[in-house]
Design an enzyme around this catalytic site. Structure first.
Site, PDB file in Angstrom:
ATOM      1  CG  HIS A 388      -1.816   1.144   1.381  1.00  0.00           C
ATOM      2  ND1 HIS A 388      -3.144   1.088   1.036  1.00  0.00           N
ATOM      3  CD2 HIS A 388      -1.605   2.414   1.831  1.00  0.00           C
ATOM      4  CE1 HIS A 388      -3.709   2.267   1.254  1.00  0.00           C
ATOM      5  NE2 HIS A 388      -2.801   3.087   1.743  1.00  0.00           N
ATOM      6  CD  GLU A 389       1.636   3.764   3.697  1.00  0.00           C
ATOM      7  OE1 GLU A 389       1.888   4.804   3.067  1.00  0.00           O
ATOM      8  OE2 GLU A 389       0.589   3.624   4.373  1.00  0.00           O
ATOM      9  CG  HIS A 392       0.292   6.258  -0.722  1.00  0.00           C
ATOM     10  ND1 HIS A 392      -0.778   6.774  -1.420  1.00  0.00           N
ATOM     11  CD2 HIS A 392      -0.231   5.659   0.386  1.00  0.00           C
ATOM     12  CE1 HIS A 392      -1.903   6.481  -0.756  1.00  0.00           C
ATOM     13  NE2 HIS A 392      -1.595   5.802   0.334  1.00  0.00           N
ATOM     14  CG  HIS A 395       0.615   8.749  -7.110  1.00  0.00           C
ATOM     15  ND1 HIS A 395      -0.665   8.834  -6.613  1.00  0.00           N
ATOM     16  CD2 HIS A 395       0.620   9.538  -8.217  1.00  0.00           C
ATOM     17  CE1 HIS A 395      -1.386   9.635  -7.385  1.00  0.00           C
ATOM     18  NE2 HIS A 395      -0.626  10.074  -8.363  1.00  0.00           N
TER      19      HIS A 395
END
Length: 594
Positions: A388-389, A392, A395
């Site tokens: 998940h992290e 980010h 991105h």
């Protein structure tokens, strides 16, 4: 699992390399001094911008100072999070905050100045001074707010009321984090001990139903006792939102909250309506849960316990990273190669150590690189958190590498898309790899619960916010009874008649800090639905979607969030992406039921 008594025991390779920000504290200090001088310089532009040249000069210096300020603030924040007890790190953060106040005071003249400028005059300045093209979109974006910005005097009054307006949120935070005393629970040795939040999240998943019930009652005890005080802070927060929206000439508090992202209120309403048309699988899941737990009545304290036991895996960090790279291979070589390089370059702080901030996050620092905080526990949840992290982080990496500073930062509205696409790819990869029936069930259960928490629960919260704000707008009273009535009827509607209600259920509103950030939670649901839609296409080998998704990761905030998503084939102004996600939820529940 590796537990470390001190940070010095953690291998170097699993710690941040903060030298990438500043080689020494002296270098940090030099930037702090420089920002102070630059703030003084910016102040001198007040009343002295008369042509394109002076406007460009101000904007360029302001951009440079914000670049430095972000670096300085990031360094202080990361130092504190490594050890929240460290008073030296705290002093760095305090100085950063004071510097921030100084900066915003020095530049506060600019917005009223710009909005008093005729658009024709601004166009003339841009024609005169070529360098202003870079700032053009941002300058004209400000004019969107023209109807909602007041006179200089009124703006000053509102900014002075800032602290008073945020006091409901501050008061709630004090009640919730500092003053609340939970009830007692029985520990392993049969002694009564006071429940903590950390204990609660473990106990509510305990196999022993009596332990769950005891923890549940102890957890809700202070919220029920303080319901009237908490209701008055929440009512005040809602009324403040409504009042400010009115003063600033917005049609409603909801439309004020959606304005900066340029999201029409239909997107919000459509999310709620579409979700409510697809509640049947949620109700079916409650039934399955009841049967699998073998209880006569399913209650709220039964909703978090995993339905499949005995499949806990040990996944060390090396293995988790390798699994992630394999799971994300559908995103192509550029993506996985870049992601692989983050590990050795020490962008990640991996281990839990005494005093370290809990949880996990990604902090993208423009001009440097992303920094990711984890508290890795060598288990399946930690693998999901890592994936998940790193979504980010990628991105941030792609947007910062591709976009100029002015459009490099992505909006919160699109933030959850990149992290959730990664999680969906991971769950699909793990389900493909697994031969063990029990493990397959465990993974499905994990994903269904994630789906429920990120989509259904957040939509229920979003509807609660909408109803409470509309009541305030119509001058209807808001108090503990009103909040409880609304919350209870929504909880029943979303979870179905399969759940038998304890008295505590209706006080759920009193423990949600997100309600003090108006109309924020719906973004979790739209982000999740968008990600499900995209991951689905990517897994089917749709090259066009893959190319447009990678382009999306490089887009920062170069267009409004809905536009950026539209380019990937996700149109949130139509019900389709939400319907697709909910259809998938139904399929997951059916497969789990088998």
């Amino acid at each position: 699992m590796n537990t470390y008594a001190s940070r010095s025991d953690v291998p170097e390779g699993e710690k941040w390399k903060l030298e990438d920000l500043y080689p020494s504290i002296e270098a940090w200090e030099a930037d702090v001094q420089e920002i102070g001088h630059m703030a003084e310089g910016l102040k001198k532009y007040d009343g002295n911008i008369h042509n394109g040249q002076t406007l460009l000069s101000y904007l360029s210096k302001n951009e440079k100072v914000s670049f430095l300020f972000n670096k300085v603030a990031a360094y202080a924040m990361l130092q504190v999070d490594i050890d929240t007890r460290d008073s030296f790190a705290q002093s760095l953060q305090d100085r950063t905050k004071q510097l921030g106040v100084k900066l915003s005071a020095a530049t506060s003249f600019f917005m009223p100045f710009l909005l008093n400028l005729e658009e024709a005059t601004l166009k003339k300045y841009i024609d005169e001074e070529e360098g202003l093209n870079y700032f053009e979109r941002d300058l004209f974006e400000a004019y969107r707010y023209k109807a909602h910005v007041l006179t200089k005097e009124k703006e000053e009054v509102i900014s002075q009321l800032g602290e008073a307006l945020s006091s409901p949120s501050h008061t709630y935070s004090m009640i919730n984090n500092a003053d609340i005393k939970f009830g007692d629970v029985t520990n392993e040795d049969g002694e009564k001990v006071e429940l903590t939040r950390g204990m609660y999240s473990k106990l509510i998943e305990n196999k022993d139903r009596d332990k769950r019930r005891e923890a549940y009652k102890a957890y809700y005890q202070p919220y029920v006792q303080l319901k009237n005080s908490i209701a008055s802070t929440l009512a005040a927060a809602v009324k403040n939102n409504v009042t400010i929206a009115r003063i600033r000439n917005y049609p409603s508090a909801l439309e004020k909250a959606l304005f900066s992202d340029f999201v029409p209120k239909e997107v919000y309403e459509n999310l709620i309506a579409t979700t409510k048309e697809h509640l049947a699988p949620m109700h079916r899941y409650s039934q399955i849960r009841k049967e699998m737990l073998g209880v006569e009545e399913l209650r709220q304290f039964d909703l978090s316990v995993p339905l499949v036991e005995g499949v806990e895996q040990d996944i060390c960090f090396e293995q988790a990273y390798a699994t992630m790279l394999k799971a994300l291979s559908p995103l192509g070589e550029e993506y996985t190669r870049t992601l692989e390089s983050f590990k050795d370059a020490r962008y990640i702080d991996v281990r839990e150590t005494p005093g370290k901030r809990t949880g996990a996050y990604n902090l993208g620092v423009y001009g440097v690189h992303p920094f990711v905080l984890l508290n890795h526990h060598d288990d399946l949840n930690s693998l999901f958190t890592l994936v998940h992290e790193m979504g980010h982080a990628m991105h941030s990496h792609f947007s910062h590498k591709t976009q100029p500073q002015i459009t490099a930062k992505y909006s919160i509205f699109v933030a959850e898309v990149a992290s959730t696409v990664n999680e969906v790819l991971l769950i699909h990869y793990l389900l493909e790899q697994v031969n063990d029936e029990k493990m397959r069930k465990y993974l499905l259960n994990h994903f269904i619960d994630k789906f429920k928490g990120t989509l259904f629960t957040q939509v229920m919260f979003a509807e609660f916010e909408k109803i409470t704000h509309e009541k305030a707008e119509n001058g209807q009273p808001l108090n503990a009874n009103v909040f409880s009535e609304i919350y209870e009827s929504l909880f029943r509607e979303y979870n179905g008649d399969g759940v038998v209600f304890d008295d505590e259920v209706k006080y759920g509103w009193s423990r949600i800090p997100h309600f003090y950030r108006p109309f924020y939670v719906y973004k979790y649901a739209t982000g999740f639905a968008s990600a499900i839609h995209l991951a689905d296409r990517i897994l089917k080998g749709d090259q066009e979607t893959l190319a447009s998704y990678l382009e999306f990761l490089k887009s920062g905030s170069s267009a409004y969030p809905l536009e950026l998503l539209k380019k990937t084939g996700v149109d949130l102004t139509s019900p389709e992406p939400i319907q697709n996600a909910l259809k998938q939820f139904g399929e997951l529940v059916e497969e789990f039921a088998k």
